[in-house]
Write a protein that holds these residues in place. Structure first.
Motif, PDB file in Angstrom:
ATOM      1  N   SER A   1       2.433   5.509   3.571  1.00 21.43           N
ATOM      2  CA  SER A   1       2.037   4.252   2.933  1.00 21.43           C
ATOM      3  C   SER A   1       3.309   3.539   2.503  1.00 21.43           C
ATOM      4  N   VAL A   2       3.513   2.348   3.039  1.00 24.54           N
ATOM      5  CA  VAL A   2       4.761   1.614   2.824  1.00 24.54           C
ATOM      6  C   VAL A   2       4.501   0.353   2.009  1.00 24.54           C
ATOM      7  N   LEU A   3       5.318   0.122   0.992  1.00 27.56           N
ATOM      8  CA  LEU A   3       5.243  -1.116   0.216  1.00 27.56           C
ATOM      9  C   LEU A   3       6.462  -1.982   0.510  1.00 27.56           C
ATOM     10  N   ILE A   4       6.217  -3.202   0.951  1.00 33.87           N
ATOM     11  CA  ILE A   4       7.279  -4.208   1.090  1.00 33.87           C
ATOM     12  C   ILE A   4       7.193  -5.091  -0.153  1.00 33.87           C
ATOM     13  N   PRO A   5       8.136  -4.968  -1.107  1.00 35.18           N
ATOM     14  CA  PRO A   5       8.004  -5.647  -2.402  1.00 35.18           C
ATOM     15  C   PRO A   5       8.455  -7.110  -2.402  1.00 35.18           C
ATOM     16  N   ASP A   6       9.169  -7.528  -1.348  1.00 34.24           N
ATOM     17  CA  ASP A   6       9.659  -8.907  -1.268  1.00 34.24           C
ATOM     18  C   ASP A   6       9.032  -9.601  -0.052  1.00 34.24           C
ATOM     19  N   GLY A   7       7.690  -9.599  -0.042  1.00 30.87           N
ATOM     20  CA  GLY A   7       6.943 -10.095   1.101  1.00 30.87           C
ATOM     21  C   GLY A   7       6.980 -11.600   1.287  1.00 30.87           C
TER      22      GLY A   7
ATOM     23  N   GLU B   1       1.771   3.103  -8.077  1.00 27.07           N
ATOM     24  CA  GLU B   1       0.837   4.078  -8.651  1.00 27.07           C
ATOM     25  C   GLU B   1      -0.601   3.804  -8.226  1.00 27.07           C
ATOM     26  N   GLN B   2      -0.973   2.530  -8.183  1.00 28.81           N
ATOM     27  CA  GLN B   2      -2.345   2.162  -7.854  1.00 28.81           C
ATOM     28  C   GLN B   2      -2.696   2.437  -6.392  1.00 28.81           C
ATOM     29  N   ASN B   3      -1.693   2.396  -5.525  1.00 28.66           N
ATOM     30  CA  ASN B   3      -1.959   2.499  -4.090  1.00 28.66           C
ATOM     31  C   ASN B   3      -1.345   3.725  -3.436  1.00 28.66           C
ATOM     32  N   ASN B   4      -0.855   4.640  -4.275  1.00 22.56           N
ATOM     33  CA  ASN B   4      -0.298   5.900  -3.764  1.00 22.56           C
ATOM     34  C   ASN B   4       0.747   5.652  -2.671  1.00 22.56           C
ATOM     35  N   ILE B   5       1.732   4.803  -2.972  1.00 19.54           N
ATOM     36  CA  ILE B   5       2.768   4.410  -2.020  1.00 19.54           C
ATOM     37  C   ILE B   5       3.768   5.551  -1.828  1.00 19.54           C
ATOM     38  N   ASP B   6       4.169   5.769  -0.573  1.00 20.19           N
ATOM     39  CA  ASP B   6       5.159   6.802  -0.256  1.00 20.19           C
ATOM     40  C   ASP B   6       6.584   6.260  -0.219  1.00 20.19           C
ATOM     41  N   VAL B   7       6.746   5.056   0.343  1.00 18.21           N
ATOM     42  CA  VAL B   7       8.084   4.492   0.538  1.00 18.21           C
ATOM     43  C   VAL B   7       8.097   3.015   0.154  1.00 18.21           C
ATOM     44  N   ILE B   8       9.122   2.613  -0.589  1.00 11.23           N
ATOM     45  CA  ILE B   8       9.321   1.202  -0.949  1.00 11.23           C
ATOM     46  C   ILE B   8      10.447   0.656  -0.085  1.00 11.23           C
ATOM     47  N   VAL B   9      10.153  -0.404   0.682  1.00 22.08           N
ATOM     48  CA  VAL B   9      11.128  -0.934   1.650  1.00 22.08           C
ATOM     49  C   VAL B   9      11.380  -2.427   1.412  1.00 22.08           C
ATOM     50  N   PRO B  10      12.390  -2.784   0.619  1.00 15.68           N
ATOM     51  CA  PRO B  10      12.759  -4.195   0.515  1.00 15.68           C
ATOM     52  C   PRO B  10      13.410  -4.649   1.818  1.00 15.68           C
ATOM     53  N   ILE B  11      13.213  -5.920   2.207  1.00 15.28           N
ATOM     54  CA  ILE B  11      13.647  -6.338   3.542  1.00 15.28           C
ATOM     55  C   ILE B  11      14.691  -7.442   3.553  1.00 15.28           C
TER      56      ILE B  11
ATOM     57  N   PHE C   1       1.520  -2.163   2.831  1.00 11.12           N
ATOM     58  CA  PHE C   1       1.155  -2.931   1.646  1.00 11.12           C
ATOM     59  C   PHE C   1       2.253  -3.962   1.392  1.00 11.12           C
ATOM     60  N   VAL C   2       1.843  -5.167   1.026  1.00  9.49           N
ATOM     61  CA  VAL C   2       2.808  -6.247   0.826  1.00  9.49           C
ATOM     62  C   VAL C   2       2.634  -6.837  -0.560  1.00  9.49           C
ATOM     63  N   LEU C   3       3.742  -6.952  -1.294  1.00  7.61           N
ATOM     64  CA  LEU C   3       3.777  -7.624  -2.593  1.00  7.61           C
ATOM     65  C   LEU C   3       4.563  -8.917  -2.406  1.00  7.61           C
ATOM     66  N   SER C   4       3.973 -10.059  -2.800  1.00  5.23           N
ATOM     67  CA  SER C   4       4.618 -11.332  -2.487  1.00  5.23           C
ATOM     68  C   SER C   4       4.337 -12.392  -3.548  1.00  5.23           C
ATOM     69  N   THR C   5       5.318 -13.255  -3.764  1.00  2.67           N
ATOM     70  CA  THR C   5       5.133 -14.417  -4.637  1.00  2.67           C
ATOM     71  C   THR C   5       4.571 -15.602  -3.858  1.00  2.67           C
ATOM     72  N   LYS C   6       4.333 -15.390  -2.571  1.00  9.89           N
ATOM     73  CA  LYS C   6       3.841 -16.452  -1.693  1.00  9.89           C
ATOM     74  C   LYS C   6       2.332 -16.289  -1.509  1.00  9.89           C
ATOM     75  N   LYS C   7       1.571 -17.228  -2.089  1.00  9.85           N
ATOM     76  CA  LYS C   7       0.119 -17.126  -2.020  1.00  9.85           C
ATOM     77  C   LYS C   7      -0.394 -17.500  -0.636  1.00  9.85           C
ATOM     78  N   LEU C   8       0.105 -18.585  -0.072  1.00  7.99           N
ATOM     79  CA  LEU C   8      -0.311 -19.034   1.255  1.00  7.99           C
ATOM     80  C   LEU C   8       0.680 -18.518   2.292  1.00  7.99           C
ATOM     81  N   SER C   9       0.419 -17.347   2.794  1.00 11.08           N
ATOM     82  CA  SER C   9       1.286 -16.719   3.789  1.00 11.08           C
ATOM     83  C   SER C   9       0.468 -16.342   5.008  1.00 11.08           C
TER      84      SER C   9
END
Length: 382
Positions: free
Chosen positions: A9-15, A76-86, A36-44
Motif C-alpha cells: 500500500s503506497v501513499l503519495i503525499p504530494d499528489g 494509520e487509517q489506511n494501513n500504508i506500507d510505503v510513503i513516496v513523495p514525488i 493512495f493519493v494525498l493532494s491539495t488539488k481538489k479538481l485533479s
C-alpha cells in the motif's frame, strides 16, 4: 534474478504534482500495489483514475508540521506500507521534518538534507563536482540581483540558467556575446542566483537512478531521438542506451553524494573533449518515468520494494526507443502513416497507459477546453 512480489500500500503525499499521473501509471503495472493519493488539488484528473484506491483531498495547511501530522493520520487509517513523495517540494519538506516523522520507517529511500540541497542547486553541485574532480562544464555563478564580472574565465557561446527551480527549460538561454549576456542580466535581475556555463558542442543524455547509501540499485540512460532545434526542453522521444564510460562517472557522483533515493541526472557529451560532462541533477521523479517502465525498469515500484527490504537485483533497461504523448503526436504529424504502427505504438509509447486508464486524460482535456472557452469569452466581454 526476479524481484520478489509483495502486496504494497503506497501513499503519495504530494499528489498535487504534475508528475502524479506518470508515477501512478508505473505503480499500477504491478497488481500487488494499492495506490493512495494525498493532494491539495481538489479538481485533479487523477481523482478519476481506476488505479487510485483512494484520492484524499485536503486544504493547504498552515505549517509543514501540520502536513506531516496529516500524513501520519492517513498512514494509520489506511494501513500504508510505503510513503513516496514525488516532487522536490514534498521531498524537501519530509526530509526537513524527518525527526518528527512518526512513520519514518515507512518513508521511501531519501537523501540527507545536505545532499539534497547540494544536488538540487547547480552552483553548489558545480563546487561538488570540482572538489571531487568529476567532469562538468566550466561554470561561473552570479548572485541574485547582480551582473556578471567582465573578467570571468568563460568563452562564448555560454549557457545561462537559474541555479535551482524553473523546470522544463524555463529561463535557460544560449548567449553568443558579452553584450547579449549583459542585456540578459539587466532584463532578468531577480531573487535567484544564475549559473553561466561554457556551451558544449555535443548531445544530451539523461541518466535516471535509484540508489541506496551511495550505491546504484537501478539505472537507465536515455538519448534524444528528435532534433530539439536548440530548445532546452524535456525529451519527447528517446532511445535507451548503455554508456560504459558515463556509468563510471555516475557511480562516482552517487558515491561522493552518498545518495539515497531517485534522481534524474542531465549530462552532455562533449565532441571536443570526447567525454561526458555532468550538467545538473533533478532531485525528484522525471516526466518520462513511464518510459523507463516500458523499457523494463519501473523506478517507483523498485523504490517501494527497496524500502520493504526486498532483494532488488541491479536493474538495466531494454535498449528500445520510446515516445511520450507529445512525441507520438509529433511523429504522426511528421509521418501520418506512423499511426498504423500499432505494435510499436502500444509497446513503445505511453499511449498504452491512456488506453488502460482513459478517464483521467478525458477529464484533463474537457477541463482544458472549458478553461479555453471561458478565457475567450472573458476576453470578448472585457
Amino acid at each position: 534474478m526476479k524481484n520478489k512480489k509483495a502486496n504494497i500500500s503506497v501513499l503519495i503525499p504530494d499528489g498535487e504534482s504534475h508528475l502524479l499521473r506518470f508515477i501512478v501509471n508505473c505503480l499500477a503495472q504491478e497488481r500487488e500495489v494499492k495506490i493512495f493519493v494525498l493532494s491539495t488539488k481538489k479538481l485533479s484528473e487523477m481523482r478519476f483514475s481506476r488505479y487510485v484506491q483512494k484520492y484524499i483531498y485536503h486544504s493547504k495547511v498552515s505549517s509543514d508540521i501540520e502536513w506531516v501530522n496529516y500524513i501520519h493520520y492517513v498512514v494509520e487509517q489506511n494501513n500504508i506500507d510505503v510513503i513516496v513523495p514525488i516532487f522536490e517540494t514534498g521531498i524537501k519538506k519530509i526530509i526537513e521534518n524527518i525527526d518528527v516523522f512518526k512513520s519514518s520507517s515507512k518513508l521511501c529511500l531519501l537523501p540527507t538534507l545536505n545532499d539534497f540541497i547540494v544536488a538540487g542547486d547547480k552552483g553548489l553541485l558545480f563546487k561538488h563536482l570540482k572538489k571531487h574532480k568529476l567532469p562538468s562544464p566550466k561554470s561561473y555563478v552570479v548572485s541574485s540581483g547582480s551582473l556578471p564580472d567582465n573578467d570571468f574565465d568563460l568563452s562564448f557561446p555560454v549557457i545561462v540558467k537559474p541555479v535551482k527551480g524553473y523546470g522544463g527549460g524555463q529561463l535557460i538561454k544560449k548567449i553568443e556575446t558579452s553584450k547579449s549576456l549583459s542585456s540578459f542580466f539587466k532584463r532578468n535581475l531577480s531573487d535567484t542566483d544564475f549559473i553561466i556555463q561554457n556551451f558544449i558542442d555535443g548531445y544530451d543524455i539523461c541518466c535516471n537512478v535509484l540508489c541506496k547509501n551511495g550505491s546504484i540499485i537501478a539505472y537507465t540512460f536515455q538519448k534524444d531521438i528528435f532534433n530539439s532545434n536548440g530548445k532546452f526542453l524535456p525529451q519527447i522521444g528517446f532511445k535507451f542506451v548503455e554508456e560504459k564510460d558515463l556509468i563510471h562517472t555516475i557511480k562516482n557522483l552517487i558515491y561522493t553524494l552518498n545518495w539515497s533515493g531517485i534522481a534524474n541526472i542531465d549530462c552532455r557529451y562533449d565532441f571536443k573533449d570526447k567525454k561526458f560532462k555532468i550538467l545538473e541533477i533533478n532531485t525528484r521523479f522525471w516526466v518520462n518515468t513511464e518510459g523507463s517502465a516500458l523499457a523494463g525498469v519501473n523506478f517507483p515500484y523498485l523504490l517501494c520494494l527497496s524500502n520493504l527490504k526486498n532483494e532488488v537485483a541491479l536493474q538495466k533497461a531494454d535498449l528500445i526507443s520510446c515516445l511520450n504523448l507529445k512525441g507520438l503526436v509529433f511523429q504522426i504529424k511528421r509521418n501520418p502513416f506512423f499511426v498504423f504502427k500499432f505494435k510499436y505504438i502500444y509497446n513503445n509509447t505511453v499511449f498504452k497507459y491512456v488506453l488502460k486508464d482513459p478517464l483521467p486524460m478525458f477529464y484533463k482535456y474537457v477541463l482544458r477546453t472549458k478553461n479555453i472557452i471561458a478565457s475567450a469569452f472573458t476576453s470578448k466581454v472585457s
